[in-house]
Design an enzyme around this catalytic site. Structure first.
Site, PDB file in Angstrom:
ATOM      1  N   GLY A   1      14.506 -38.223  -0.926  1.00 51.90           N
ATOM      2  CA  GLY A   1      14.264 -39.244  -1.813  1.00 51.90           C
ATOM      3  C   GLY A   1      12.798 -39.751  -1.513  1.00 51.90           C
TER       4      GLY A   1
ATOM      5  N   THR B   1      11.925 -40.350   2.153  1.00 47.94           N
ATOM      6  CA  THR B   1      11.480 -39.005   2.802  1.00 47.94           C
ATOM      7  C   THR B   1      10.179 -38.366   2.341  1.00 47.94           C
ATOM      8  OG1 THR B   1      14.166 -38.382   3.122  1.00 47.94           O
ATOM      9  CG2 THR B   1      12.388 -36.517   3.318  1.00 47.94           C
TER      10      THR B   1
ATOM     11  N   GLU C   1       0.925  -1.028   0.114  1.00 48.26           N
ATOM     12  CA  GLU C   1      -0.105  -0.035   0.054  1.00 48.26           C
ATOM     13  C   GLU C   1       1.045   1.246   0.011  1.00 48.26           C
ATOM     14  OE1 GLU C   1      -2.140  -3.094   2.971  1.00 48.26           O
ATOM     15  OE2 GLU C   1      -0.165  -2.586   2.114  1.00 48.26           O
TER      16      GLU C   1
ATOM     17  N   GLU D   1      12.590 -32.282  -1.775  1.00 46.72           N
ATOM     18  CA  GLU D   1      13.020 -32.762  -3.285  1.00 46.72           C
ATOM     19  C   GLU D   1      13.505 -34.447  -3.170  1.00 46.72           C
ATOM     20  OE1 GLU D   1      15.268 -30.470  -5.792  1.00 46.72           O
ATOM     21  OE2 GLU D   1      14.328 -28.791  -5.547  1.00 46.72           O
TER      22      GLU D   1
ATOM     23  N   CYS E   1      -2.352  -4.098   7.220  1.00 50.70           N
ATOM     24  CA  CYS E   1      -2.052  -4.184   8.702  1.00 50.70           C
ATOM     25  C   CYS E   1      -2.263  -2.820   9.633  1.00 50.70           C
ATOM     26  CB  CYS E   1      -0.587  -4.142   8.624  1.00 50.70           C
ATOM     27  SG  CYS E   1       0.459  -2.750   8.118  1.00 50.70           S
TER      28      CYS E   1
END
Length: 353
Positions: free
Chosen positions: A298, A301, A55, A296, A80
């Site tokens: 393997g 995970t 803003e 990412e 805010c």
């Protein structure tokens, strides 16, 4: 499809808000547009943390502030109402007595939620709330996830072959370990763009050892994400790229913390690997104020986060090649929200519904 005037300008707010993703943390990347006589006269999006909010940037772009009392300001997120690094945007809007304020969605932050709207309305300014609300909430999903779920927004990413493998069968210890590419170079560049927009990136031990990844941003302009690696027994070689301290890195291990050497860019966090691993990781990352996490690999995970239900979006590339055998891709179910083709690779975006 006919869209209203409010929707048209809110769409523009969403367009420009994307420019701040990856730079504004921990603040959300907001878009703001000022309209006078059905014409956009100024635009702004959130600056880097500590800088101006959207803003303020939009208002500063207007030379003659006197015309603002006849103008409308559109924002993707409620202005805010509290003092942080900068003064409240709601006060600035009241100061210039805008004719209208059109808001995409209400802020989830307890410091703000509804208070900014209340302050503006009490000054006599007409406020409209909920224009393209779903689209604005989706844009601010990282911010809202932290506020509402007390964890980062989690994106799973992997590439799999046509027949469902993410890695070929390991042959022998004597074979030099190199990354095995399933997706093409265009998809790989897109992944670097994604990395630049997320706060942190995570891999497991096997991926860190097998691929020796740098997990940085090389094929796109932007910030490097914080690196997160799971290393239960501290098996990753000390000369691995991921431990080179060039980028802030957090290592999750079960080895006693007192036995480890913490550095300014290398942090060790101890967790219990016997159960609820993903939940523990989320709690620690929330403590570190990490807003989003790109996982990412393997496969083990990824499956851990899937099984614990701690994921928001999965981005799956399906390459044109096949492996005779190997490590199978994670099993996931969710809502397919998008599918596209990138020079032969198929990209599927799945939401956790």
């Amino acid at each position: 499809m006919h869209i209203s005037q409010h929707e048209k300008y809110m769409q523009r707010c969403l367009q420009i808000a994307k420019n701040g993703i990856g730079f504004t943390r921990p603040n959300p990347s907001v878009g703001a547009v000022i309209v006078l006589n059905d014409t956009i006269i100024a635009e702004g999006f959130t600056s880097k943390h500590g800088g101006n909010h959207a803003e303020v940037n939009a208002i500063n772009a207007v030379k003659d502030k006197n015309i603002l009392k006849e103008a409308a300001i559109y924002v993707t997120l409620e202005p805010c109402s509290h003092f942080g690094k900068t003064p409240p945007c709601a006060d600035l809007i009241v100061k210039y007595q805008f004719k209208k304020v059109i808001i995409g969605c209400v802020d989830a932050n307890d410091l703000v939620s509804g208070k900014g709207i209340e302050r503006i309305e009490k000054s006599g300014i007409h406020v409209v709330v909920g224009v393209l609300e779903n689209e604005c909430k989706k844009h601010h999903n990282r911010f809202f996830t932290v506020q509402n779920k007390m964890r980062p927004f989690i994106i799973l990413k992997w590439a799999e072959t046509k027949n469902g493998f993410i890695y070929p069968k390991f042959i022998s210890e004597s074979v030099e370990k190199k990354p095995i590419w399933i997706s093409n170079k265009y998809s790989q560049q897109l992944v670097h763009k994604w990395r630049s927009k997320e706060h942190a990136i995570l891999v497991g031990t096997n991926t860190a050892i097998a691929d020796n990844p740098k997990l940085n941003v090389r094929s796109w302009a932007g910030n490097h994400p914080i690196r997160i690696v799971l290393d239960r027994k501290l098996r990753i070689p000390k000369n691995a790229h991921i431990l080179d301290r060039s980028i802030q890195t957090i290592v999750f291990t079960e080895v006693r913390k007192e036995a480890l050497e913490d550095g300014s860019n290398l942090i060790f966090e101890t967790i219990d690997f016997s159960n609820n691993i993903a939940k523990q990781i989320c709690d620690v990352l929330h403590k570190h104020q990490i807003q989003s996490l790109l996982i990412e690999g393997g496969s083990k995970t990824l499956q851990t986060f899937i099984d614990e239900g701690l994921w928001d979006e999965a981005r799956v590339f399906i390459g044109e090649n096949e492996f005779e055998s190997g490590i199978e891709a994670p099993l996931i179910s969710g809502k397919l929200i998008a599918e596209s083709v990138l020079k032969g690779d198929v990209l599927k975006i799945i939401a956790n519904d």
